[in-house]
Design a protein around this motif. Structure first.
Motif, mmCIF file in Angstrom:
data_model
loop_
_atom_site.group_PDB
_atom_site.id
_atom_site.type_symbol
_atom_site.label_atom_id
_atom_site.label_comp_id
_atom_site.label_asym_id
_atom_site.label_seq_id
_atom_site.Cartn_x
_atom_site.Cartn_y
_atom_site.Cartn_z
ATOM 1 N N VAL A 1 -1.641 6.513 7.523
ATOM 2 C CA VAL A 1 -3.048 5.925 7.207
ATOM 3 C C VAL A 1 -3.857 7.163 7.757
ATOM 4 O O VAL A 1 -3.966 7.627 9.109
ATOM 5 C CB VAL A 1 -3.504 4.855 7.755
ATOM 6 C CG1 VAL A 1 -5.161 4.474 7.306
ATOM 7 C CG2 VAL A 1 -2.533 3.721 7.330
ATOM 8 N N GLN A 2 -4.647 7.787 7.027
ATOM 9 C CA GLN A 2 -5.582 8.941 7.463
ATOM 10 C C GLN A 2 -6.934 8.568 7.688
ATOM 11 O O GLN A 2 -7.426 7.655 6.706
ATOM 12 C CB GLN A 2 -5.785 10.124 6.202
ATOM 13 C CG GLN A 2 -3.949 10.788 6.064
ATOM 14 C CD GLN A 2 -3.687 11.688 7.290
ATOM 15 O OE1 GLN A 2 -4.520 11.928 8.104
ATOM 16 N NE2 GLN A 2 -2.634 12.000 7.391
ATOM 17 N N PRO A 3 -7.542 8.808 8.537
ATOM 18 C CA PRO A 3 -9.010 8.225 8.672
ATOM 19 C C PRO A 3 -10.079 8.870 7.716
ATOM 20 O O PRO A 3 -9.806 10.050 7.133
ATOM 21 C CB PRO A 3 -9.495 9.197 10.148
ATOM 22 C CG PRO A 3 -8.665 10.197 10.168
ATOM 23 C CD PRO A 3 -7.485 9.962 9.542
ATOM 24 N N LYS A 4 -11.124 8.117 7.108
ATOM 25 C CA LYS A 4 -12.044 8.452 6.189
ATOM 26 C C LYS A 4 -12.945 9.518 6.664
ATOM 27 O O LYS A 4 -13.109 9.835 8.078
ATOM 28 C CB LYS A 4 -12.613 7.435 5.650
ATOM 29 C CG LYS A 4 -11.673 6.308 4.779
ATOM 30 C CD LYS A 4 -12.410 5.148 4.219
ATOM 31 C CE LYS A 4 -11.256 4.381 3.459
ATOM 32 N NZ LYS A 4 -11.809 3.108 2.697
ATOM 33 N N LYS B 1 2.049 -10.598 -6.672
ATOM 34 C CA LYS B 1 1.837 -9.307 -6.526
ATOM 35 C C LYS B 1 0.619 -8.485 -7.576
ATOM 36 O O LYS B 1 0.003 -7.583 -6.961
ATOM 37 C CB LYS B 1 3.302 -8.745 -7.035
ATOM 38 C CG LYS B 1 3.268 -6.938 -7.232
ATOM 39 C CD LYS B 1 4.687 -6.796 -7.781
ATOM 40 C CE LYS B 1 4.757 -5.046 -7.798
ATOM 41 N NZ LYS B 1 6.143 -4.509 -8.246
ATOM 42 N N ASP B 2 0.519 -9.131 -8.615
ATOM 43 C CA ASP B 2 -0.580 -8.690 -9.508
ATOM 44 C C ASP B 2 -1.808 -8.896 -8.893
ATOM 45 O O ASP B 2 -2.691 -8.171 -8.909
ATOM 46 C CB ASP B 2 -0.317 -9.216 -10.944
ATOM 47 C CG ASP B 2 0.962 -8.909 -11.605
ATOM 48 O OD1 ASP B 2 1.400 -7.760 -11.411
ATOM 49 O OD2 ASP B 2 1.180 -9.760 -12.581
ATOM 50 N N GLU B 3 -2.015 -9.833 -8.189
ATOM 51 C CA GLU B 3 -3.336 -10.348 -7.654
ATOM 52 C C GLU B 3 -3.667 -9.455 -6.290
ATOM 53 O O GLU B 3 -4.454 -9.175 -5.905
ATOM 54 C CB GLU B 3 -3.392 -11.834 -7.260
ATOM 55 C CG GLU B 3 -3.213 -12.717 -8.347
ATOM 56 C CD GLU B 3 -3.160 -14.191 -8.169
ATOM 57 O OE1 GLU B 3 -3.756 -15.119 -8.892
ATOM 58 O OE2 GLU B 3 -2.706 -14.313 -6.959
ATOM 59 N N LEU B 4 -2.219 -9.087 -5.883
ATOM 60 C CA LEU B 4 -2.401 -8.257 -4.495
ATOM 61 C C LEU B 4 -3.143 -6.839 -4.624
ATOM 62 O O LEU B 4 -3.781 -6.464 -3.887
ATOM 63 C CB LEU B 4 -1.101 -8.198 -3.761
ATOM 64 C CG LEU B 4 -0.946 -7.645 -2.336
ATOM 65 C CD1 LEU B 4 0.329 -8.255 -1.659
ATOM 66 C CD2 LEU B 4 -0.510 -6.123 -2.599
ATOM 67 N N GLN C 1 -4.361 1.745 -2.529
ATOM 68 C CA GLN C 1 -2.961 1.542 -2.218
ATOM 69 C C GLN C 1 -2.204 0.873 -3.328
ATOM 70 O O GLN C 1 -1.056 0.838 -2.980
ATOM 71 C CB GLN C 1 -2.851 1.116 -1.042
ATOM 72 C CG GLN C 1 -3.207 1.965 0.249
ATOM 73 C CD GLN C 1 -4.714 1.487 0.618
ATOM 74 O OE1 GLN C 1 -5.266 0.392 0.376
ATOM 75 N NE2 GLN C 1 -5.539 2.348 1.199
ATOM 76 N N ALA C 2 -2.660 0.481 -4.559
ATOM 77 C CA ALA C 2 -2.148 -0.068 -5.395
ATOM 78 C C ALA C 2 -0.626 0.578 -5.847
ATOM 79 O O ALA C 2 0.295 -0.009 -5.889
ATOM 80 C CB ALA C 2 -3.004 -0.251 -6.660
ATOM 81 N N ASN D 1 2.932 -1.139 -5.468
ATOM 82 C CA ASN D 1 3.544 -1.449 -6.478
ATOM 83 C C ASN D 1 5.121 -0.912 -6.544
ATOM 84 O O ASN D 1 6.049 -1.688 -7.125
ATOM 85 C CB ASN D 1 3.092 -0.713 -7.730
ATOM 86 C CG ASN D 1 3.513 -1.157 -9.190
ATOM 87 O OD1 ASN D 1 3.846 -2.432 -9.362
ATOM 88 N ND2 ASN D 1 4.006 -0.388 -9.751
ATOM 89 N N LYS D 2 5.346 0.298 -5.879
ATOM 90 C CA LYS D 2 6.598 0.797 -5.503
ATOM 91 C C LYS D 2 7.187 -0.174 -4.265
ATOM 92 O O LYS D 2 8.688 -0.094 -4.448
ATOM 93 C CB LYS D 2 6.583 2.114 -5.168
ATOM 94 C CG LYS D 2 5.991 3.232 -6.271
ATOM 95 C CD LYS D 2 5.978 4.567 -6.007
ATOM 96 C CE LYS D 2 5.664 5.394 -7.193
ATOM 97 N NZ LYS D 2 5.449 6.859 -6.795
ATOM 98 N N MET D 3 6.513 -0.424 -3.434
ATOM 99 C CA MET D 3 7.156 -0.942 -2.273
ATOM 100 C C MET D 3 7.594 -2.541 -2.475
ATOM 101 O O MET D 3 8.626 -3.022 -2.223
ATOM 102 C CB MET D 3 6.090 -0.999 -1.005
ATOM 103 C CG MET D 3 6.637 -1.758 0.038
ATOM 104 S SD MET D 3 5.507 -1.847 1.552
ATOM 105 C CE MET D 3 4.647 -3.335 1.242
ATOM 106 N N ILE D 4 6.843 -3.187 -3.090
ATOM 107 C CA ILE D 4 7.008 -4.598 -3.708
ATOM 108 C C ILE D 4 7.754 -4.527 -5.037
ATOM 109 O O ILE D 4 7.124 -4.381 -6.165
ATOM 110 C CB ILE D 4 5.919 -5.510 -3.779
ATOM 111 C CG1 ILE D 4 5.095 -5.588 -2.325
ATOM 112 C CG2 ILE D 4 6.078 -6.925 -3.980
ATOM 113 C CD1 ILE D 4 3.820 -6.186 -2.471
ATOM 114 N N ILE D 5 9.043 -4.597 -5.047
ATOM 115 C CA ILE D 5 9.845 -4.573 -6.259
ATOM 116 C C ILE D 5 9.737 -5.602 -7.310
ATOM 117 O O ILE D 5 9.541 -5.530 -8.584
ATOM 118 C CB ILE D 5 11.404 -4.542 -6.028
ATOM 119 C CG1 ILE D 5 11.636 -3.162 -5.066
ATOM 120 C CG2 ILE D 5 12.020 -4.111 -7.477
ATOM 121 C CD1 ILE D 5 13.080 -2.845 -4.771
#
Length: 228
Positions: free
Chosen positions: A168-171, A208-211, A218-219, A223-227
């Protein structure tokens, strides 16, 4: 006297001596309660396959079929009534309830203070904790979840290793802040329909879709992490 040129790069349990912070985040999920509805195309194929096999099945004598039909019949019968797939929580769109989207996986999200949030404002996040002196990152993840639900007796952590991690990079407005690593661990609900969620201003159980709507930036990663 020889002096070693090799200096230790790792501390206890193999963690780096770098000042970079590490955060253990928990993907706490409730598995589907009912079997998902069959896709119409899959159902049509299964129906076709059944009728096709019926054409070539072995024909048994009628007296054999009559005897098997009478087997097991008694004075009592059990009437089976399937539970409704659509619950009151679905009708009311109650995102705080585990009794919704029974054929989908649900994930717990919290709204409140999180490490690295801009200006210390509350944001949506998973149960998480900054690594301090825990024996392992898995222990740190357990502490994070325990601080939210109070008891881990109805949970199951899947494995000891994280399922994914991100830097996580700072903004831009956080120029003085440093980047940190976030490690995600998966844990599942076991035989529980309600938790007393604490340490947050609000919480939701989402699919998952709602998340993805809560983490638009970070969608792609989630999306890749949650199969499933």
């Amino acid at each position: 006297m020889k002096m070693s040129l090799i200096r230790p790069l790792l501390t206890r349990r193999g963690f780096s001596t770098s000042s970079e912070k590490m955060v253990a985040s928990v993907l706490f999920e409730r598995l589907p309660v009912v079997i998902p509805k069959i896709d119409p195309i899959v159902y049509a194929f299964q129906e076709f396959s059944f009728r096709w096999r019926q054409q070539y099945q072995r024909r048994y004598p009628d007296e054999f079929l009559d005897r098997s039909d009478a087997r097991g019949k008694g004075d009592y019968q059990i009437e089976y009534v399937p539970a409704p797939r659509i619950t009151e929580a679905d009708k009311n769109n109650d995102l705080r309830s585990l009794q919704r989207a029974l054929d989908r996986r649900l994930y717990l999200l919290l709204y409140g203070n999180a490490y690295g949030a801009p200006d210390g404002k509350p944001v949506w996040h998973f149960p998480e904790k900054v690594y301090e002196s825990e024996e392992t990152m898995r222990k740190c993840a357990e502490s994070a979840l325990k601080s939210v639900i109070g008891d881990l007796s109805n949970t199951y952590f899947v494995g000891n290793a994280p399922m994914a991690h991100m830097v996580v990079q700072p903004k831009e407005e956080q120029a003085e802040s440093a980047s940190f690593k976030k490690f995600f661990f998966k844990s599942q609900v076991i035989a529980k329909t309600k938790f007393d969620i604490g340490k947050c201003e609000e919480f939701v159980w989402v699919t998952k879709d709602e998340l993805m709507e809560y983490f638009p930036e970070q969608a792609e990663f989630f999306n890749k992490m949650i199969i499933s």
